[in-house]
Write a protein that holds these residues in place. Structure first.
Motif, short mmCIF file in Angstrom:
data_model
loop_
_atom_site.label_atom_id
_atom_site.label_comp_id
_atom_site.label_asym_id
_atom_site.label_seq_id
_atom_site.Cartn_x
_atom_site.Cartn_y
_atom_site.Cartn_z
N TYR A 753 0.84 -1.20 0.00
CA TYR A 753 0.00 0.00 0.00
C TYR A 753 0.88 1.26 0.00
O TYR A 753 0.61 2.23 -0.71
CB TYR A 753 -0.92 0.00 1.23
CG TYR A 753 -1.91 1.14 1.21
CD1 TYR A 753 -3.12 1.02 0.54
CD2 TYR A 753 -1.63 2.33 1.85
CE1 TYR A 753 -4.04 2.07 0.52
CE2 TYR A 753 -2.54 3.39 1.84
CZ TYR A 753 -3.74 3.25 1.17
OH TYR A 753 -4.63 4.29 1.13
N ILE A 754 1.95 1.23 0.81
CA ILE A 754 2.86 2.38 0.87
C ILE A 754 3.47 2.65 -0.52
O ILE A 754 3.50 3.79 -0.99
CB ILE A 754 3.97 2.13 1.91
CG1 ILE A 754 3.38 2.18 3.32
CG2 ILE A 754 5.08 3.16 1.77
CD1 ILE A 754 4.39 1.82 4.40
N ALA A 755 3.95 1.57 -1.16
CA ALA A 755 4.58 1.74 -2.47
C ALA A 755 3.59 2.23 -3.52
O ALA A 755 3.93 3.07 -4.38
CB ALA A 755 5.19 0.41 -2.90
N LEU A 756 2.35 1.76 -3.44
CA LEU A 756 1.36 2.11 -4.46
C LEU A 756 0.86 3.53 -4.31
O LEU A 756 0.52 4.20 -5.29
CB LEU A 756 0.19 1.11 -4.36
CG LEU A 756 -0.93 1.25 -5.40
CD1 LEU A 756 -0.38 1.01 -6.82
CD2 LEU A 756 -2.05 0.26 -5.11
N HIS A 757 0.82 4.05 -3.09
CA HIS A 757 0.19 5.36 -2.85
C HIS A 757 1.19 6.41 -2.36
O HIS A 757 0.77 7.43 -1.80
CB HIS A 757 -0.94 5.20 -1.82
CG HIS A 757 -2.03 4.28 -2.25
ND1 HIS A 757 -3.02 4.66 -3.11
CD2 HIS A 757 -2.27 2.97 -1.93
CE1 HIS A 757 -3.86 3.64 -3.30
NE2 HIS A 757 -3.41 2.59 -2.60
N LYS A 758 2.48 6.21 -2.60
CA LYS A 758 3.50 7.10 -2.05
C LYS A 758 3.40 8.53 -2.59
O LYS A 758 3.84 9.46 -1.92
CB LYS A 758 4.89 6.53 -2.34
CG LYS A 758 5.21 6.41 -3.83
CD LYS A 758 6.58 5.79 -4.06
CE LYS A 758 6.88 5.68 -5.57
NZ LYS A 758 8.20 5.07 -5.80
N ASP A 759 2.83 8.70 -3.78
CA ASP A 759 2.79 10.04 -4.38
C ASP A 759 1.50 10.79 -4.08
O ASP A 759 1.45 12.02 -4.22
CB ASP A 759 2.99 9.95 -5.90
CG ASP A 759 4.37 9.40 -6.26
OD1 ASP A 759 5.33 9.73 -5.53
OD2 ASP A 759 4.46 8.67 -7.25
N GLU A 760 0.44 10.08 -3.72
CA GLU A 760 -0.86 10.74 -3.57
C GLU A 760 -1.24 11.03 -2.12
O GLU A 760 -2.14 11.83 -1.85
CB GLU A 760 -1.96 9.88 -4.20
CG GLU A 760 -2.15 8.53 -3.50
CD GLU A 760 -3.22 7.69 -4.16
OE1 GLU A 760 -4.38 7.79 -3.71
OE2 GLU A 760 -2.90 6.96 -5.12
N ILE A 761 -0.59 10.36 -1.17
CA ILE A 761 -0.92 10.58 0.25
C ILE A 761 0.18 11.42 0.87
O ILE A 761 1.36 11.06 0.84
CB ILE A 761 -1.09 9.23 0.97
CG1 ILE A 761 -2.23 8.43 0.33
CG2 ILE A 761 -1.36 9.45 2.45
CD1 ILE A 761 -2.43 7.07 0.93
N GLY A 762 -0.20 12.54 1.46
CA GLY A 762 0.76 13.51 1.97
C GLY A 762 1.76 12.93 2.95
O GLY A 762 2.96 13.19 2.87
#
Length: 926
Positions: A753-762
């Motif tokens: 989850y961290i790798a997939l959403h690293k750019d969109e979650i502040g």
């Protein structure tokens, strides 16, 4: 003065009190008021004694008769009807006059001709003109609406007994029966049932206002709370959002109220003009001895006319509607609905034997609504035999009211009996022995597995007696003030607050009362009742026992009694004064043989022991066992019993001993033989034979050895044997392979989850772009990440993630029992990204970085931070540990505000403050 003239004068006076203007035909002026009563008005069948006009329209007639005629006034009803159907001289309308009265001045009877089946009823007084106008404006009468317009009752969220009570009541009202009795066991939800009926009478019956009568202020408060909590089945709003509910505290009824809750004492005061002592509303009418100087008569009150209420619901009607108080009910023109768990012959007679619902205590236990009870006796020598104080003994003499003591000699020999205790004589040893015996019994015999004292209620004789008991309880149990409290109206501490704590909190464990919670008040966790007073009234005693009967689920009982291992299955009545022997009670303990094992009861029934004690004891055990068994055990029993549940086996035994059903069976048997019998002609042998047949049928399942064994086996599974002999040792310590695999999946899901959403979650982009965006990490960003992770299907809470890492990478996770904080998610992200080699709580990381930062600062500064400055920096550090960052606005919070807030911080650090905060935000959260 002739009897006729005297009757007319009394009728005139009552009409004028009710707001009517009296006129002779020669001086008629229909515009003189809203209501005009014209004497000797001519009709085509002769002059009517009075014709009533409302807003210039003829609406009714009064037939006057002399009081001394000796005639039953109902014999002139035909004469009244003749005038109502006659043609009135000069009248424009031709319809029949709807409102018919007969009166002697002393007696008033009334018939509404528009009712589906017009029937006369006696009134205390004439109606006001605006009441007749209001009725005329309605398309149907109240009685027609009750008979024709009441929809079917929605049954959702209602027990069967409540459904039966409401439907039975509405059938009675549809038949225009003026009085109805609802007999429901304590704990079955009488008030909830009554509010359900009230709601339907207001909404569908078109009732204008309903009076809910109680006999103590505490019961009035409780009823008001239940009205406020009630949500009807066809509306999402609370009852009090739909209708105005007034709890009467003065002498004025709110004209906008649809429900008025009042003590019968207060309503009597309003109607009689007798001043009310506020304390009179705090004592049950069971405890009030009426004297001659109380007998002031109720009189007509124009501010509260007889038509003020359409229905009167009388709570605890077994005690509150007789003698002096009956006048209140006679005053109003209303249907009377009684609620009671303990009716007696007087109650049945008052309500014309119209019992619209009957749900007994035994039925409620069989249905699981209530629990059964056992009786445990304590007897002391002084209680039984009394004692004697010899003359010239030096003893304390205590004033009953002030409790002030003086040390003095007795003047003469003073023998006393157990009945004198706590009245003329107080024997502290007697109280102590009873309390000690109760403590020992509860801890060793009654509830031996409990770690805390079960919730216990002690009934005292007087307020002073209650104080003596409380002091002794605290001493015997070695506990403080919170453990045992007094719940009486005279208590210095707010009794409602103590009562709430007794219901919902751990303490008090023991409450002592005189009468405040003797009747009607719910305290569901109660498991022990100790009687240290005798009771005069059988009904009152049943009500007092009712404080313990309410059932309670496992979770709710465990909330106040943590060592409870099942739902509330019984309560125990401890009799220390012989109260159980001094009265024959209508409800009886189902457990007649508490010391006999279940296995022996089953075997005894199979061998033919069919006496009441054995059958009822077995029934109680089975009903109680059904509450304790899990679904698997219940299913095993049902397989052997032919599909009959354990609880149903117990209920069948109780039903078999129902006296009414036994008589019905005997009558049916006689009829089958061609013999016509009445109930009172049945012989003892015929009744005994019917009983034997019913009991044999209920006991037949227990003839099967496999059923007896399965029931006993299920019971044994509820118990544990404690083995102190075989010593154990540890052969392996660690998580199971399956648990470790699941933990690895949890960690992998987090990493993905961290790798997939690293750019969109502040919060994630903050860590991926270290160190340039440190200053942007905020508590809101962490909260957003936590909310996303905890949604389905991931369900990755901080606690779950920490536990997974502890299982898979135990050597790298710092063991801690501290509760997880939301900011610990920062530590989890850093560990997952490899920024930290060890997973430890975020607050500990902040502590370490703070020590490094302040050491470095002190080394670089010309002078180190002062102790006070260092303390403030530690406060700032703690805030960052729980909130990720700090800003000027945060100095308004309690930790800073009570030390002077931003102004004090600025005075200590000056222009350095903003720079220090910026540094700490970056360094401590890095």
């Amino acid at each position: 003065m002739t009897p006729e003239i005297r009757a007319r004068q009394q009728i005139d006076r009552k009409l004028e009190q009710a707001g009517w203007t009296i006129q002779d035909l020669t001086h008629i002026n229909l515009g003189a008021g809203a209501g005009i009563a014209v004497r000797e008005f001519p009709t085509d069948t002769g002059p009517a004694d009075y014709v009533l006009f409302v807003d210039r329209q003829a609406v009714g007639v009064i037939e006057a008769k002399r009081d001394e005629s000796g005639e039953n006034i109902t014999v002139v009803e035909n004469q009244t009807a003749r005038y109502a159907n006659a043609t009135l001289k000069w009248r424009v309308e031709t319809n029949v006059l709807p409102f018919l009265f007969e009166s002697t001045g002393q007696i008033v009877r009334f018939t509404d001709g528009r009712d589906p089946v017009p029937r006369s009823r006696e009134l205390f007084h004439f109606f006001r003109p605006d009441q007749l106008a209001r009725w005329l404006a309605q398309p149907d009468t109240l009685r027609r609406r009750l008979a024709e317009h009441m929809p079917a009752l929605p049954q959702r969220n209602l027990r069967n007994c409540q459904i039966g009570a409401v439907t039975g009541l509405e059938k009675s009202l549809a038949l225009n029966k003026p009085r109805a009795l609802v007999h429901m066991a304590t704990g079955a939800g009488k008030t909830f049932t009554a509010i359900t009926a009230v709601y339907r009478l207001l909404k569908f019956g078109g009732a204008r206002r309903i009076l809910f009568l109680v006999d103590t202020r505490n019961l009035g408060k409780q009823a008001h709370q239940e009205f406020m909590a009630y949500t009807p089945p066809d509306d999402a709003r609370k009852f009090t959002e739909l209708y105005n509910v007034q709890r009467l505290a003065g002498s004025t009824i709110d004209p906008h109220s649809q429900v008025c809750i009042s003590t019968i004492q207060r309503m009597y005061s309003v109607l009689s003009g007798e001043p009310i002592d506020e304390s009179a509303e705090d004592v049950s009418l069971n405890e009030v001895r009426q004297t001659g100087n109380q007998a002031k008569l109720v009189r007509y009150n124009p501010a509260i006319p007889v038509e003020s209420f359409d229905f009167i619901i009388i709570d605890e009607c077994h005690r509150s509607i007789y003698n002096l108080w009956k006048q209140v009910l006679d005053y109003f023109d209303a249907f009377l609905i009684g609620l009671t768990a303990t009716p007696d012959k007087r109650t049945f007679g008052f309500f014309h034997e119209n019992i619209v619902a009957e749900y007994t205590y035994e039925q409620s236990v069989a249905d699981g609504v209530n629990v059964g009870y056992d009786v445990y006796e304590i007897e002391t020598e002084v209680t039984h035999k009394g004692a004697e104080l010899k003359a010239r003994e030096w003893v304390d003499h205590r004033d009953r009211q002030t409790r002030r003591k003086r040390w003095a000699e007795t003047e003469e020999d003073m023998p006393y009996t157990g009945k004198d205790l706590d009245k003329s004589v107080v024997n502290p040893s007697q109280i102590r022995q009873v309390i000690q015996a109760m403590k020992t019994a509860v801890e060793t015999q009654i509830f031996p597995t409990r770690e805390e004292t079960p919730k216990t209620l002690i009934f005292a004789k007087t307020d002073s007696h209650a104080d003596d008991i409380i002091n002794t309880v605290r001493e015997v149990y070695g506990q403080g003030n919170a453990f045992c409290k007094k719940v009486t109206y005279k208590a210095a501490e707010d009794p409602d607050s103590v009562l709430s704590s007794f219901r919902n909190d751990y303490n008090p464990r023991i409450a002592v009362t005189v009468d405040m919670i003797a009747t009607g008040t719910d305290v569901k966790p109660l498991e022990v009742l100790l009687f240290m007073r005798d009771v005069r009234s059988r009904g009152y005693y049943e009500q007092m026992k009712g404080r313990g009967v309410r059932s309670l689920g496992f979770d709710d009982l465990k909330r106040v009694s943590n060592s409870a291992d099942s739902a509330k299955a019984r309560f125990v009545l401890i009799d220390a004064v012989g109260v159980e022997k001094s009265l024959k009670t209508d409800s009886r303990p189902l457990e007649k043989k508490p010391g006999v094992p279940l296995k022996d009861l089953l075997q005894g029934v199979a061998m033919g022991h069919r006496d009441d004690d054995t059958v009822l004891s077995l029934a109680n055990r089975l009903v109680r066992l059904a509450k304790q068994l899990d679904d698997k055990a219940k299913t095993r029993v049902e397989k052997v019993s032919g599909g009959v549940p354990v609880a149903e086996l117990g209920r069948a035994l109780i039903a078999a001993l129902n006296p009414d059903r036994i008589v019905e069976a005997a009558l049916a048997t006689a009829k089958a033989r061609g013999i016509t019998r009445a109930e009172d002609t049945l012989t003892a042998d015929e009744i005994a034979a019917a009983r034997a047949e019913r009991v044999a049928a209920a006991c037949a399942p227990f003839d099967k050895p496999e059923l007896r064994e399965e029931i006993e086996s299920a019971r044994r599974e509820r118990e544990q044997l404690i083995d102190h002999v075989n010593i154990d040792e540890v052969s392996f310590s660690g998580f199971s392979a399956q648990a470790e695999t699941q933990a690895q999946k949890t960690i992998q899901a987090f990493a993905d989850y961290i790798a997939l959403h690293k750019d969109e979650i502040g919060a994630l982009s903050f860590f991926y772009q270290q160190p340039y965006r440190r200053r942007e990490l905020t508590f809101d960003m962490i909260e957003d990440l936590h909310e996303r992770l905890s949604r389905p299907p991931l369900m990755l809470t901080t606690e779950r993630l920490w536990s997974a890492y502890a299982r898979v990478q135990a050597s790298q996770v710092k063991a801690t029992t501290a509760r997880r904080q939301l900011t610990d998610l920062i530590a989890l992200v850093r560990f997952a990204l490899g920024l930290d080699a060890e997973l430890k709580p975020f607050s500990e990381q902040v502590d370490r970085r703070f020590q490094e930062w302040i050491f470095r600062h002190n080394a670089q500064r010309a002078t180190a931070f002062t102790p006070e400055q260092t303390e403030w920096l530690r406060l700032i550090k703690d805030h960052i540990a729980s909130s990720c960052s700090i800003a000027r606005d945060d100095f308004d919070y309690a930790g800073f505000a009570d030390r002077g807030g931003l102004q004090r911080a600025w005075g200590m650090f000056g222009t350095e403050l903003d720079g220090l905060m910026k540094e700490m935000n970056e360094e401590l959260v890095a």
